[in-house]
Design a protein around this motif. Structure first.
Motif, short mmCIF file in Angstrom:
data_model
loop_
_atom_site.label_atom_id
_atom_site.label_comp_id
_atom_site.label_asym_id
_atom_site.label_seq_id
_atom_site.Cartn_x
_atom_site.Cartn_y
_atom_site.Cartn_z
N PRO A 227 -18.32 13.41 -11.08
CA PRO A 227 -17.42 14.49 -10.70
C PRO A 227 -16.99 15.32 -11.90
O PRO A 227 -16.79 14.81 -13.00
N ILE A 228 -16.84 16.61 -11.66
CA ILE A 228 -16.26 17.48 -12.68
C ILE A 228 -14.76 17.19 -12.81
O ILE A 228 -14.22 17.17 -13.91
N VAL A 229 -14.11 16.96 -11.67
CA VAL A 229 -12.74 16.48 -11.65
C VAL A 229 -12.76 15.14 -10.92
O VAL A 229 -13.02 15.09 -9.71
N GLN B 175 0.82 -1.22 0.00
CA GLN B 175 0.00 0.00 0.00
C GLN B 175 0.85 1.27 0.00
O GLN B 175 0.45 2.30 0.56
N GLN B 176 1.97 1.24 -0.67
CA GLN B 176 2.78 2.44 -0.78
C GLN B 176 2.01 3.52 -1.53
O GLN B 176 1.35 3.26 -2.52
N ALA B 177 2.10 4.75 -1.04
CA ALA B 177 1.48 5.89 -1.71
C ALA B 177 2.29 6.27 -2.95
O ALA B 177 3.50 6.02 -3.00
N PRO B 178 1.61 6.88 -3.96
CA PRO B 178 0.18 7.20 -4.02
C PRO B 178 -0.68 5.99 -4.36
O PRO B 178 -0.18 4.98 -4.85
N HIS B 179 -1.99 6.15 -4.13
CA HIS B 179 -2.95 5.08 -4.37
C HIS B 179 -3.81 5.34 -5.60
O HIS B 179 -4.77 4.61 -5.84
N THR B 180 -3.48 6.35 -6.35
CA THR B 180 -4.35 6.78 -7.46
C THR B 180 -3.54 6.93 -8.74
O THR B 180 -2.31 6.85 -8.74
N LEU B 181 -4.26 7.21 -9.83
CA LEU B 181 -3.67 7.23 -11.17
C LEU B 181 -3.96 8.53 -11.91
O LEU B 181 -4.13 8.54 -13.13
N GLY B 182 -4.03 9.62 -11.16
CA GLY B 182 -4.26 10.91 -11.80
C GLY B 182 -5.72 11.27 -11.86
O GLY B 182 -6.60 10.63 -11.26
N ILE B 183 -6.01 12.33 -12.63
CA ILE B 183 -7.38 12.85 -12.70
C ILE B 183 -7.93 12.68 -14.11
O ILE B 183 -7.20 12.46 -15.08
N LEU B 184 -9.25 12.77 -14.19
CA LEU B 184 -9.97 12.71 -15.47
C LEU B 184 -11.00 13.83 -15.44
O LEU B 184 -11.73 13.98 -14.47
N CYS B 185 -11.02 14.63 -16.50
CA CYS B 185 -12.00 15.71 -16.56
C CYS B 185 -12.31 16.02 -18.02
O CYS B 185 -11.64 15.53 -18.93
#
Length: 932
Positions: free
Chosen positions: A856-858, A805-815
């Motif tokens: 979400p908008i972002v 579970q090393q950070a980060p846990h996400t893959l960026g944003i989509l908008c």
């Protein structure tokens, strides 16, 4: 080394149907199965798994490879996937059946009539992996190589009678090469049992060539040929002839008749040695012009032909040289991932496709991680001009990661110690004449308290044995005085355990960083170990590609996660948006290395997705070496090629009151010097209009170095702002050119055009204002669920399962960049560098309690194991009012141009007629999002 042979009539293929018996209890020898006729059938070449032989895979299957995260076996959310009929494992590709143990293969053979009096040998190109052989019940020599072919002497067989040939193959890890070694692990090709490649009998006149070494000598344009013959014709001289093989490139050579033809005497032990002069006009082999020659050896009517290249791969200070010219290794890993077959291809054509794809993307180097490819790969590498690092099929480490001090590994006196010497010898005998084979390591990331001294001796032994290539103990560590080069992880952006403290997460974006301090501390070339490891969302919609016996059941599981959150239709958008972020991280990763004066190169992990260790979609290409649609080969070659333009930008975000001052360099490792070059630069608007530009001359740019070209300066006053601009710099020399570009953002004076009173920072205040019919911007950076999701600028490193579970846990944003909320905030549909200032210290919101209607908008792209609906900005009608919620701290933004611009853009949007949220929620729904 292949047996001497004259033509195909002396070779008899044994491909086809064989008889089979599985021996999981290892009773076959004691019960003398080699004297019995086996009953089941199997096709060879092939593997048992590939033909549905063995045990059906279930939740109790024991895998060859460390399961880094065992939640699949324990967590309730995985319970449906542990059930029979719905098994979906998340940590590697999933075969339908699997067999690890002893298997017996048997068939009857009859030699042709014209083979009478000849010696017969059995040739097996690749067995996986320990082999024992019986012929008509008589035990013969066996084999144990994971890397090379096995040849068994059958003696002289009588034509016209049938012989029973029995093979016992054991794919258990009796020799502890490491359960995660890509030569054996289920994380990669799979631990298969079988025989692939050529399976044949070969007839000879009792004359054998145990080895033939061709040592090129570039300075004298000659080759030293050494070999040894065994057999009855030892008194006969050897005829040696060399000819050039045709190529079509800027330096052409026709396929010629023999340019050299000489005889060589053989001593009483069958040994011979001869230096052959190829002439002053002999052409060299390298990545630009991979010219090849063919040596023919004849003795008593039999012949052997061997290709070679005239090349010298050496070290000069801290850099590598090819034929005396400094080069830079732009490497990627081949981790033995072949989803359709579960084992490597043995033919040249598929290797030409794979390696051509690698070269099209700008690479000149391939590291074969803890395995050695077959002959076909070396043939393709020779023809394409790639530099190979080959390893002895071992990852000897009992803990597998971060384990240079693990309690067991290599050098402890166990069987693997002697085995890597034997395997190294076999690899050099089999492939040592290939010019593409320039580097060799014992394996990957070793463990054990004695591994350093053991590997130092290993390096010195093989360097003395065969000086045609460079040696290092292992990839990753240790750094040894004996090493010709060091493969270390220090010169890369993210180390294991860095989390949000790595450079791209912890420091504002710039393009000035390099690793010269790291290089200066070493006396030999430094190669960056497995740099990159940036993940994109896995292409879960591509399961149809997995048409072999290895299925991407993990992708089905991840798709189920998305479907449960109502996000499955966004899968392609997630792949593209996260892939764009992945690509820009790889660009900075590669350019950081290229900016480093004196570094030897890098080995990227990777260009191809990795299906194991918890699923690591780190490739710009998928597991089939095919594009995922967000970065083409031509675009990648702008920053990954033999000649690359580099810019040292002190930052990515500017005010119109500032000047742009950028140092320009050229990483020039091309085939020749550039004379009378021109440097041209342009600052382009988002639609491609030239805002400002200039050019200057460079009289001479020498190859093999990082060249300083000068600097450009311009005022940003008058640049339309806010804007995303693109700095493009091109270096032209005649019909050759190198061009690269970098995004940057220019912001002007930000004047409030909307009511700042719309902004509140507490849920009670928001509810009160909404009940009064007002418009509200709720800044919820410390209030809402989702704070446990570690949000950084970069995507996930490798994966969260393998890294605990090393950070980060996400893959960026989509908008949607056309959304009215971004009218005054320049953005694309994915994360780009300006978002660093927005994401730093920000938390994502978990929107699951609000239901799937909230779009979400972002949007934040979640870890593929979770598939949660996450957001940074969303909107809704509530009570009599309208609400916009943002988890980015927009309260005190004067010190940050980007956040200040985002706040202005959101407030303008809310104060405009475009602010008409589509969904309706009760104000009390906000309470569902309060952090626990």
């Amino acid at each position: 080394m292949s047996i001497l042979r004259t033509n195909e009539s002396r070779t008899l293929s044994l491909a086809g149907q064989w008889r089979l018996a599985l021996d999981p209890l290892c009773v076959g020898v004691s019960e003398k199965w080699f004297q019995k006729r086996l009953e089941a059938l199997v096709s060879l070449p092939g593997s048992l798994d590939g033909q549905g032989k063995g045990d059906a895979v279930d939740v109790g299957t024991e895998w060859t490879g460390t399961i880094f995260d065992r939640s699949f076996y324990e967590a309730p959310e995985y319970a449906p996937y542990r059930e029979a009929g719905n098994l979906k494992i998340p940590f590697c590709l999933q075969p339908e059946t699997r067999y690890v143990g002893v298997a017996w293969y048997q068939r009857d053979v009859e030699v042709p009539a014209d083979w009478a009096g000849r010696n017969i040998r059995l040739r097996l190109e690749r067995v996986h992996w320990e082999l024992a052989v019986w012929l008509d019940g008589k035990a013969l020599e066996g084999g144990e190589s994971l890397s090379t072919e096995v040849e068994i002497d059958l003696g002289r067989l009588e034509p016209g009678r049938s012989y029973r040939l029995s093979l016992r193959v054991d794919n258990r890890l009796r020799i502890p090469v490491g359960e995660n070694a890509h030569s054996v692990s289920d994380h990669t090709q799979g631990n298969w049992n079988g025989l692939i490649g050529r399976i044949e009998l070969v007839a000879t006149d009792s004359l054998r060539l145990p080895f033939l070494d061709i040592h090129p000598e570039v300075e004298t344009r000659s080759v030293l040929v050494r070999g040894r013959l065994e057999g009855r014709a030892l008194e006969e001289p050897v005829d040696l002839r060399v000819r050039a093989l045709a190529r079509n490139d800027q330096e052409t050579q026709a396929e010629t008749e023999w340019i050299v033809s000489q005889q060589c005497e053989v001593d009483g032990k069958g040994a011979f040695e001869k230096r052959l002069e190829l002439g002053e006009s002999a052409l060299l082999w390298d990545e630009f012009c991979p010219h090849l020659y063919e040596l023919e050896l004849r003795c008593e009517g039999v012949c052997e032909r061997e290709r070679f290249g005239l090349r010298d791969f050496s070290v000069e200070g801290s850099q590598f040289c090819i034929n005396g010219a400094r080069t830079f290794l732009r490497g990627t890993l081949d981790c033995c991932v072949f989803p359709l077959t579960g084992h490597p291809p043995m033919e040249v054509e598929p290797w030409m496709e794979i390696l051509s794809q690698i070269k099209r993307h700008g690479f000149n180097h391939v590291r074969f991680h803890s395995w050695c490819p077959p002959e076909a790969a070396f043939v393709a590498g020779d023809e394409l001009g790639l530099y190979f690092q080959v390893e002895c099929a071992a990852w000897p480490n009992s803990v597998a990661v971060l384990a240079f001090n693990s309690p067991e590994g290599i050098g402890d006196g166990k069987e693997v110690d002697a085995w890597v010497y034997r395997e190294g010898e076999r690899i050099l005998r089999a492939y040592g004449n290939h010019p593409c084979f320039v580097m060799m390591a014992c394996g990957n990331e070793p463990g054990g308290p004695c591994h350093e001294s053991f590997l130092g001796d290993w390096v010195e032994h093989f360097r003395a044995r065969d000086p045609r290539r460079l040696y290092t103990g292992s990839a990753g560590w240790p750094e040894l005085e004996a090493n010709d080069f060091q493969v270390i992880s220090e010169p890369r952006i993210h180390q294991w355990g860095d989390g949000l403290n790595c450079r791209l997460n912890g420091s504002p974006p710039a393009t000035t960083f390099d690793y010269e301090n790291c290089v200066a501390k070493r006396q030999v070339p430094v190669v960056a170990h497995e740099n990159g490891q940036w993940a994109a969302y896995p292409p879960v919609y591509d399961t149809v590609k997995y048409a072999g016996h290895l299925k991407a059941k993990s992708y089905e599981l991840f798709a189920d996660r998305l479907a449960a959150s109502g996000l499955l239709e966004q899968a392609r958008a997630f792949v593209k948006a996260s892939g764009k972020l992945q690509a820009l991280c790889y660009k900075e990763e590669i350019e950081s290395a290229l900016r480093t004066r004196g570094i030897g190169g890098f080995q990227l992990l990777g260009l191809q997705d990795f299906p194991g260790q918890g699923t690591a979609p780190v490739g710009l290409l998928d597991a089939f070496w095919q594009s995922k649609g967000y970065l083409g080969a031509e675009a990648m070659r702008r920053f990954c090629s033999d000649v690359v333009v580099l810019a040292r930008l002190p930052k990515r975000v500017f005010a119109t009151t500032e000047k742009l001052e950028v140092g320009i360099e050229l990483a020039h490792y091309g085939g020749q010097d550039w004379s009378d070059a021109v440097v041209a630069w342009r600052l382009l608007s988002e639609v491609g209009d030239v805002l400002v530009g200039g050019e200057w001359d460079c009289p001479l740019l020498r190859r093999g170095r990082l060249c300083k070209l000068g600097s450009l300066q311009c005022s940003l006053q008058g640049i339309p702002a806010p804007a995303r601009c693109r700095l493009e710099v091109e270096v032209r020399c005649g019909d050759r050119a190198a061009c690269n570009d970098w995004d940057l953002w220019v912001y002007g004076e930000i004047v409030a055009k909307a009511r700042e009173s719309l902004l509140v920072s507490s849920i009670p205040d928001a509810i009160a204002s909404l009940e009064a019919g007002e418009r509200v911007l709720l800044v919820a950076d410390q209030l809402l669920k989702g704070k446990e999701v570690a949000l950084g600028f970069t995507p996930i490193f490798w994966n969260t399962a393998c890294t605990q579970q090393q950070a980060p846990h996400t893959l960026g944003i989509l908008c949607d960049p056309k959304h009215a909320a971004f009218r005054s905030f320049p953005t694309e549909g994915h994360t780009n560098w300006q978002w660093w200032y927005v994401l730093k210290g920000t938390a994502a919101m978990d929107l699951a309690p609000l239901g799937v209607e909230v779009e979400p908008i972002v949007q934040v792209i979640d870890d593929w194991y979770q598939g949660r609906r996450l957001g940074l900005v969303w909107e809704a009608r509530m009570g009599k009012g309208k609400l916009l919620v943002c988890s980015v701290d927009l309260r005190e933004v004067d010190g940050c141009l980007v956040r200040k611009q985002l706040r202005a853009s959101l407030l303008e949007y809310m104060d405009s007629p475009d602010f008409e949220p589509k969904i309706c929620l009760a104000p009390t729904d906000l309470l569902k999002l309060e952090a626990d």
